[in-house]
Scaffold this active site. Structure first.
Site, PDB file in Angstrom:
ATOM      1  N   SER A  56       1.009  -1.152  -0.265  1.00  0.00           N
ATOM      2  CA  SER A  56       0.093   0.133  -0.180  1.00  0.00           C
ATOM      3  C   SER A  56       0.820   1.319   0.003  1.00  0.00           C
ATOM      4  CB  SER A  56      -0.710  -0.055   1.185  1.00  0.00           C
ATOM      5  OG  SER A  56      -1.370   1.396   1.324  1.00  0.00           O
ATOM      6  N   TYR A  65      -1.203  -0.052  10.461  1.00  0.00           N
ATOM      7  CA  TYR A  65      -1.396  -0.773   8.946  1.00  0.00           C
ATOM      8  C   TYR A  65      -0.101  -0.400   8.071  1.00  0.00           C
ATOM      9  CZ  TYR A  65      -3.632  -1.433   4.283  1.00  0.00           C
ATOM     10  OH  TYR A  65      -3.663  -1.549   2.974  1.00  0.00           O
TER      11      TYR A  65
HETATM   12  N1  LIG Z   1      -8.788  -1.104  -0.645  1.00  0.00           N
HETATM   13  C1  LIG Z   1      -7.836  -0.005  -0.637  1.00  0.00           C
HETATM   14  O1  LIG Z   1      -7.989   1.019  -0.547  1.00  0.00           O
HETATM   15  C2  LIG Z   1      -6.380  -0.895  -0.378  1.00  0.00           C
HETATM   16  C3  LIG Z   1      -5.386   0.104  -0.647  1.00  0.00           C
HETATM   17  C4  LIG Z   1      -4.168  -0.176  -0.554  1.00  0.00           C
HETATM   18  C5  LIG Z   1      -3.875  -1.514  -0.490  1.00  0.00           C
HETATM   19  N2  LIG Z   1      -4.960  -2.357  -0.169  1.00  0.00           N
HETATM   20  C6  LIG Z   1      -4.384  -3.945  -0.092  1.00  0.00           C
HETATM   21  O2  LIG Z   1      -5.138  -4.398  -1.082  1.00  0.00           O
HETATM   22  C7  LIG Z   1      -5.316  -5.867  -0.515  1.00  0.00           C
HETATM   23  C8  LIG Z   1      -6.670  -6.582  -0.988  1.00  0.00           C
HETATM   24  O3  LIG Z   1      -7.588  -5.849  -0.133  1.00  0.00           O
HETATM   25  P1  LIG Z   1      -9.158  -5.184  -0.884  1.00  0.00           P
HETATM   26  O4  LIG Z   1      -9.314  -3.860  -0.876  1.00  0.00           O
HETATM   27  O5  LIG Z   1      -9.353  -6.131  -2.024  1.00  0.00           O
HETATM   28  O6  LIG Z   1     -10.056  -5.458   0.126  1.00  0.00           O
HETATM   29  P2  LIG Z   1     -11.124  -6.756   0.650  1.00  0.00           P
HETATM   30  O7  LIG Z   1     -11.952  -6.829  -0.439  1.00  0.00           O
HETATM   31  O8  LIG Z   1     -11.723  -6.665   1.951  1.00  0.00           O
HETATM   32  O9  LIG Z   1     -10.142  -8.097   0.646  1.00  0.00           O
HETATM   33  C9  LIG Z   1      -9.395  -8.607   1.818  1.00  0.00           C
HETATM   34  C10 LIG Z   1      -9.336  -9.845   1.847  1.00  0.00           C
HETATM   35  O10 LIG Z   1      -8.444 -10.306   2.779  1.00  0.00           O
HETATM   36  C11 LIG Z   1      -8.808 -11.420   3.261  1.00  0.00           C
HETATM   37  N3  LIG Z   1      -8.225 -11.746   4.650  1.00  0.00           N
HETATM   38  C12 LIG Z   1      -8.270 -10.991   5.715  1.00  0.00           C
HETATM   39  N4  LIG Z   1      -7.500 -11.601   6.983  1.00  0.00           N
HETATM   40  C13 LIG Z   1      -7.386 -12.834   6.188  1.00  0.00           C
HETATM   41  C14 LIG Z   1      -6.766 -13.964   6.804  1.00  0.00           C
HETATM   42  N5  LIG Z   1      -6.414 -13.910   8.067  1.00  0.00           N
HETATM   43  N6  LIG Z   1      -6.455 -15.080   6.256  1.00  0.00           N
HETATM   44  C15 LIG Z   1      -6.761 -15.125   4.835  1.00  0.00           C
HETATM   45  N7  LIG Z   1      -7.447 -14.257   4.215  1.00  0.00           N
HETATM   46  C16 LIG Z   1      -7.669 -12.848   4.999  1.00  0.00           C
HETATM   47  C17 LIG Z   1     -10.263 -11.121   3.252  1.00  0.00           C
HETATM   48  O11 LIG Z   1     -11.186 -12.475   3.590  1.00  0.00           O
HETATM   49  P3  LIG Z   1     -12.587 -12.540   3.957  1.00  0.00           P
HETATM   50  O12 LIG Z   1     -13.204 -12.365   2.577  1.00  0.00           O
HETATM   51  O13 LIG Z   1     -12.813 -13.865   4.432  1.00  0.00           O
HETATM   52  O14 LIG Z   1     -12.762 -11.348   4.810  1.00  0.00           O
HETATM   53  C18 LIG Z   1     -10.513 -10.629   2.182  1.00  0.00           C
HETATM   54  O15 LIG Z   1     -10.505 -11.679   0.779  1.00  0.00           O
HETATM   55  C19 LIG Z   1      -4.964  -5.906   0.883  1.00  0.00           C
HETATM   56  O16 LIG Z   1      -3.530  -6.362   1.161  1.00  0.00           O
HETATM   57  C20 LIG Z   1      -5.188  -4.591   1.145  1.00  0.00           C
HETATM   58  O17 LIG Z   1      -4.265  -4.212   2.386  1.00  0.00           O
HETATM   59  C21 LIG Z   1      -6.212  -2.144  -0.272  1.00  0.00           C
END
Ligand SMILES: NC(=O)c1ccc[n+]([C@@H]2O[C@H](COP(=O)([O-])OP(=O)(O)OC[C@H]3O[C@@H](n4cnc5c(N)ncnc54)[C@H](OP(=O)(O)O)[C@@H]3O)[C@@H](O)[C@H]2O)c1
Length: 245
Positions: free
Chosen positions: A138, A151
């Protein structure tokens, strides 16, 4: 056609990357912690793209099961070309400040679990002397801010881990890609008011697929976060500490 393992495959961003790969005939091995969501994602990819998709449930905090997961994915497709690590949580910073347990949980899922998994993947790719390890970190890892430094610390720690891994694995012909998204409109940010800086998971997913295909090292998605974060990193600490960010 690439053989792809996606960890955190139920993430909104990961689903878009999986679609981009499936549309091009890749074979996918998906892992996620929620069995129902995981099978729904796998079924959708099979129906939409007639894709070859296998899956396995894994909570990334369960580090004792990492070897088993990676081994299953390797055996399933007779090797792997790409591993995408996409899982993560966005902890509530105020709750982290009030609770050691909350802080440790965030670090465990976002950093410890990821570093453990990457250790297993790196050994496998070093042995096969090929592959791309792609990890979503991120822009929050570029500079610590009062509003989300737990984070940010996990993502910043991963940044250094990935730099080292890239340096180690280059000689073995393995690419290590760090993906740094800015704000993305996913369930993770459902509670955050949306503004012009937000990107769709579709846009981010396509950019990640492109970066993997082009064997890039570090990408900001969308691209404008690179100059923006450069500017933020350049602000002197004596000024930065006074800002409410
Ligand atoms: N959205 C943003 O603005 C943003 C910005 C920068 C970086 N990111 C990064 O992008 C990545 C994807 O996030 P996203 O935005 O697509 O959000 P998201 O849709 O909420 O996805 C997060 C995923 O992580 C899974 N997860 C959480 N804890 C876990 C664990 N202990 N074991 C296995 N899986 C786990 C969740 O599973 P469940 O479905 O079971 O909850 C979900 O599938 C993350 O690394 C996040 O930090 C996001």
């Amino acid at each position: 056609m690439p053989r792809v393992l996606i960890v955190g495959a139920t993430s909104a961003i990961a689903i878009e990357v999986a679609k981009a790969f499936a549309a091009r005939g890749a074979r996918l091995f998906l892992s996620g912690r929620d069995p129902l969501k995981l099978s729904a994602v796998a079924d959708d990819l099979r129906v939409r793209y007639a894709a070859q998709v296998e899956s396995a449930v894994l909570d990334v905090s369960d580090v004792a099961r990492h070897e088993d997961l990676v081994g299953r994915a390797l055996r399933c497709w007779g090797g792997l070309d790409v591993v995408l690590v996409a899982h993560g949580i966005l902890p509530d910073q105020a709750r982290c400040e009030a609770s050691v347990a909350e802080t440790l949980r965030a670090l465990e899922i976002n950093f410890i679990g990821t570093a453990a998994l990457l250790t297993v993947v790196a050994a496998a790719f070093e042995r096969q002397r090929s592959g791309c390890i792609a990890v979503i970190t991120s822009v929050a890892g570029d500079r610590g801010r009062g509003s989300n430094y737990v984070y940010g610390a996990a993502k910043g720690g991963l940044h250094v881990f990935l730099q080292g891994l890239r340096n180690r694995l280059h000689a073995a012909g393995v690419t290590v890609l760090e993906i740094k998204p800015g704000f993305v409109d996913t369930p993770m940010t459902a509670h955050v008011p949306k503004g012009g800086l937000f990107a769709s998971p579709h846009r981010v997913g396509r950019a990640i697929h492109r970066a993997i295909t082009r064997r890039r090292d570090v990408v900001y998605v969308p691209w404008f976060w690179r100059p923006l974060m450069l500017g933020i990193r350049l602000v002197p600490e004596r000024v930065f500490k006074r800002l409410k960010l």
